[in-house]
Design an enzyme around this catalytic site. Sequence first.
Site, short mmCIF file in Angstrom:
data_model
loop_
_atom_site.label_atom_id
_atom_site.label_comp_id
_atom_site.label_asym_id
_atom_site.label_seq_id
_atom_site.Cartn_x
_atom_site.Cartn_y
_atom_site.Cartn_z
CB SER A 210 -0.81 0.08 1.34
OG SER A 210 -1.42 1.22 1.57
CE1 TYR B 281 -4.81 -2.57 4.64
CE2 TYR B 281 -3.13 0.13 3.69
CZ TYR B 281 -4.08 -1.48 4.04
OH TYR B 281 -3.98 -1.82 2.53
#
Length: 254
Positions: free
Chosen positions: A139, A152
Amino acid sequence: MNISGNTIFIPGSTSGIGLALALALQARGNTVIVGGRRAELLEQIAARHPGIGTVQIDTTDAASIASAAKQVLAGYPDLNVLVTMAGVMHIEDWRRPASFLTTAESTITTNVLGPIRLIAAFVEHLQAQSDATIMTVSSGLAFTPLKVTPSYNASKAAIHLLSESVRLQFAGTSVKILELEPPSVRTALLPGQEDNEHAMPLDEFIAEVVSLIETQPDAREIQVERVKYLRYGEARGDYEQVVETLNHSDPHGE
C-alpha cells in the site's frame, strides 16, 4: 509478469480491488481463480462471470489455506501466478488498549501471516513452473502513515520489506516477486471509502494497473501515478509534508 496466458489464483478477491483485478486479467486471456470465505459470494461470481474459477478459503486460517491450495493445484496444475490479495483495515486508537488490541491482532494475522502462509503453500509448485509470479499487495501507507490505521500501515510496510527480501532469494530463478502498491481506492476497505473523493476510482486504478503489467513485464513494483506521492516522499525530501497532507486531507485522518 506477462499480461496473458497465465493461470492465476487470487485469494481475497470476492469484492473490491481483488475481484476487479480478477475480471480484468480474465479479459486479457488468463485463467483466473478467485478465493474467498463466503460460499454464496463465490457462487454469485461463478454465475455472473463464466469461466472464473472459485475456491473457498479463509486466509486467517492455516488449515483452510492448506486445504484450498490442494484444491487449486489439483484443479489447475498449470497455475503459475499467486496474488496474495486478502487484507483488512481497521481504525484504531492506540491510547486505549482495549480498543485496538483485537483489531491489531486480526490485521497482522490477515495481512502478514496470510500472505506468508499462502506463499508457503504454493512456492514449491511455482518453482517448478518455467515462468511464475508471486504478486504481493502492500500500500502507499507502507511508506507514509495514516495516523488512524497503525496496524494496517505496519502490516503493509512488512509486506513491502518481505517482498524485497524474498525477491533477493529468488533472483536467477523462474519465480518473480511483483509488489502491487495501491493508493487509497474507492472500495469498502473502510466505511465511507467508496464515496471518498480523495480515493482513486476503482476502474481507473485497475485500468492503470493492467496497463503497467502489460508495458512493464519485468517490473518489481506496480505503482500507479497517484501512489507515488506517498511512495517517494522520503526520497524527495518532503516526507513530513506528505505525512501532514495525508492526515489533514483524508477524512479518516480526522
